[in-house]
Design a protein around this motif. Structure first.
Motif, short mmCIF file in Angstrom:
data_model
loop_
_atom_site.label_atom_id
_atom_site.label_comp_id
_atom_site.label_asym_id
_atom_site.label_seq_id
_atom_site.Cartn_x
_atom_site.Cartn_y
_atom_site.Cartn_z
N ARG A 14 31.54 40.23 34.35
CA ARG A 14 31.56 39.22 33.27
C ARG A 14 31.57 37.82 33.89
NH1 ARG A 14 37.95 39.94 31.58
NH2 ARG A 14 38.72 38.35 33.03
N GLY A 15 31.57 36.82 33.02
CA GLY A 15 31.78 35.44 33.44
C GLY A 15 30.76 34.94 34.46
N LEU A 60 35.23 48.73 42.50
CA LEU A 60 36.21 48.67 43.59
C LEU A 60 37.07 47.43 43.48
CD1 LEU A 60 35.32 46.44 46.02
CD2 LEU A 60 33.63 48.19 46.49
N ALA A 89 35.00 37.38 42.82
CA ALA A 89 36.12 38.02 42.11
C ALA A 89 37.33 37.10 42.14
CB ALA A 89 36.46 39.36 42.75
N GLY A 90 38.01 36.98 41.02
CA GLY A 90 39.17 36.10 41.00
C GLY A 90 40.11 36.39 39.86
N HIS A 112 41.67 36.57 46.09
CA HIS A 112 40.77 35.50 46.56
C HIS A 112 40.60 35.49 48.08
CE1 HIS A 112 40.51 33.48 42.63
NE2 HIS A 112 41.74 33.91 42.46
N LEU A 138 33.36 31.41 46.13
CA LEU A 138 33.78 30.61 44.98
C LEU A 138 35.13 29.96 45.24
CD1 LEU A 138 32.35 30.21 42.15
CD2 LEU A 138 31.34 31.89 43.67
N SER A 139 35.10 28.63 45.39
CA SER A 139 36.32 27.84 45.45
C SER A 139 36.58 27.32 44.04
CB SER A 139 36.15 26.72 46.49
OG SER A 139 37.32 25.93 46.56
N SER A 140 37.15 26.13 43.92
CA SER A 140 37.44 25.56 42.60
C SER A 140 37.86 24.10 42.78
CB SER A 140 38.60 26.33 41.95
OG SER A 140 39.11 25.63 40.83
N TYR A 152 46.91 29.52 43.16
CA TYR A 152 45.44 29.45 43.03
C TYR A 152 44.86 28.28 43.83
CZ TYR A 152 41.00 29.41 40.32
OH TYR A 152 39.68 29.43 39.91
N LYS A 156 42.23 28.63 46.80
CA LYS A 156 40.89 28.01 46.71
C LYS A 156 40.67 26.98 47.82
CE LYS A 156 39.06 30.27 43.28
NZ LYS A 156 38.13 31.36 43.62
N MET A 189 38.33 33.48 31.93
CA MET A 189 39.41 32.88 32.70
C MET A 189 39.94 31.60 32.04
SD MET A 189 39.52 31.85 36.76
CE MET A 189 39.66 33.50 37.42
P1 NAD Z 1 36.64 35.96 34.90
O1 NAD Z 1 38.09 36.26 34.77
O2 NAD Z 1 35.82 35.85 33.66
O3 NAD Z 1 35.94 37.06 35.85
C1 NAD Z 1 36.51 37.44 37.06
C2 NAD Z 1 36.08 38.86 37.35
O4 NAD Z 1 36.67 39.26 38.60
C3 NAD Z 1 36.57 39.87 36.30
O5 NAD Z 1 35.49 40.65 35.84
C4 NAD Z 1 37.62 40.69 37.03
O6 NAD Z 1 37.71 42.04 36.62
C5 NAD Z 1 37.10 40.60 38.47
N1 NAD Z 1 38.16 40.89 39.44
C6 NAD Z 1 39.43 40.44 39.43
N2 NAD Z 1 40.14 40.97 40.44
C7 NAD Z 1 39.27 41.78 41.11
C8 NAD Z 1 39.43 42.61 42.26
N3 NAD Z 1 40.59 42.71 42.90
N4 NAD Z 1 38.34 43.30 42.69
C9 NAD Z 1 37.15 43.21 42.03
N5 NAD Z 1 36.96 42.43 40.94
C10 NAD Z 1 38.02 41.74 40.50
O7 NAD Z 1 36.57 34.65 35.79
P2 NAD Z 1 35.40 33.56 36.02
O8 NAD Z 1 35.78 32.36 35.28
O9 NAD Z 1 34.06 34.17 35.83
O10 NAD Z 1 35.66 33.23 37.56
C11 NAD Z 1 34.85 33.68 38.62
C12 NAD Z 1 35.24 32.95 39.90
O11 NAD Z 1 35.05 31.54 39.72
C13 NAD Z 1 36.69 33.14 40.30
O12 NAD Z 1 36.81 33.20 41.70
C14 NAD Z 1 37.35 31.88 39.77
O13 NAD Z 1 38.52 31.59 40.47
C15 NAD Z 1 36.24 30.87 40.02
N6 NAD Z 1 36.35 29.66 39.20
C16 NAD Z 1 36.28 29.72 37.83
C17 NAD Z 1 36.37 28.54 37.09
C18 NAD Z 1 36.30 28.51 35.58
O14 NAD Z 1 36.47 27.42 35.00
N7 NAD Z 1 36.04 29.61 34.89
C19 NAD Z 1 36.53 27.32 37.75
C20 NAD Z 1 36.60 27.31 39.13
C21 NAD Z 1 36.51 28.48 39.83
#
Ligand code: NAD
Length: 251
Positions: A14-15, A60, A89-90, A112, A138-140, A152, A156, A189
């Motif tokens: 997702r995401g 996994l 993944a995060g 992370h 992927l940082s942030s 976090y 990051k 997220m």
């Molecule tokens: P999200 O929560 O929608 O998706 C994260 C996915 O990672 C999920 O499907 C989850 O099941 C999977 N996941 C979590 N732990 C896992 C593990 N141990 N092994 C395998 N998969 C695992 O989040 P997102 O917003 O799509 O974020 C994706 C990345 O981008 C992350 O690293 C997040 O920190 C980073 N990020 C997101 C944002 C934001 O605003 N959404 C901003 C900066 C960085």
């Protein structure tokens, strides 16, 4: 015969990860869609296949050493040697420092940092052997510090040091490593953050957009576009960089 390169995307059910997986498939990569639950990866795989691409669902936990080794071997066998890795993944476990549990600290570090380390170590041999590879982490913007996210933010920021070190170690083998630091992206997220602070997601997005120079929040496609650049053939001289994709400047 044209050979298709294989890209591996973690957290891709997702995401942002799902957006990245679909974009890399459009770019011509065969894509391994990794997430905790294999069944949850299937819709992304089906969308890629429906669009004429090739993909494999792999369930996994990226912080599990044995599972990562076995999963990467399965990908190499089923799709082809990994040429691109996107460590996406995060999880978040937000809290003010004085209320943050050690378990919440450890979980964030495990997914992370340990996860990116294990995945990268597992795929790097295929890349160095081929003399070509692209690693995108992927940082942030939270790496610059963010209230309620000591765990976090530390993870990051750690990702950025990890990325620069990969660039130094793997460059001579034709492998680049870069980090993308997104700002506010509309995903589960950020929806979770809105729920935690008791705000409607639409109001939360509007409030965020009012602070962003391009006057909108980001979408997974915005990040996928940057990943596509780093993963491309032409980006071979770009390595060890951190690209803030946040609708405005960040330092
Ligand atoms: P999200 O929560 O929608 O998706 C994260 C996915 O990672 C999920 O499907 C989850 O099941 C999977 N996941 C979590 N732990 C896992 C593990 N141990 N092994 C395998 N998969 C695992 O989040 P997102 O917003 O799509 O974020 C994706 C990345 O981008 C992350 O690293 C997040 O920190 C980073 N990020 C997101 C944002 C934001 O605003 N959404 C901003 C900066 C960085």
């Amino acid at each position: 015969m044209t050979t298709t390169r294989t890209a591996v995307v973690t957290g891709a059910a997702r995401g942002i990860g799902a957006g990245v997986a679909k974009r890399l498939a459009e770019d011509g990569f065969a894509v391994a869609v990794i997430d905790l639950d294999e069944a949850a990866c299937k819709p992304v795989v089906e969308q890629i296949e429906a669009a004429g691409g090739k993909a494999l669902a792999v369930g996994l936990d990226v912080s599990d050493e044995q599972a990562v080794q076995a999963g990467v071997a399965r990908i190499a066998e089923g799709l082809g040697a990994p040429a691109v890795l996107v460590n996406n993944a995060g999880v978040i476990r937000d809290n003010l420092l004085f209320k943050m549990s050690a378990a919440d600290w450890d979980t964030v570090m495990a997914v992370h940092l340990r996860g990116s380390f294990l995945m990268t170590r597992a795929v790097q041999g295929y890349m160095t052997e081929a003399g070509w590879g692209r690693i995108v982490n992927l940082s942030s913007t939270s790496a610059l510090g963010n209230r309620g996210q000591a765990n976090y933010a530390a993870a990051k920021a750690g990702i950025q040091g990890f990325t620069k070190t990969l660039a130094l170690e793997l460059g001579r083998f034709g492998v680049t490593a870069n980090a993308i630091a997104p700002g506010f992206i509309e995903t589960e997220m950020t929806a979770e953050t809105a729920r935690r602070i008791g705000m409607d997601f639409e109001d939360f997005k509007r409030a965020a957009a009012s602070q962003i120079p391009v006057a909108r929040t980001g979408k997974p496609e915005d990040i996928a576009h940057a990943v596509s650049f780093f993963a491309g053939e032409g980006a071979g001289f770009v390595s060890g960089q951190v690209l803030y994709v946040a609708g405005g400047p960040k330092a």
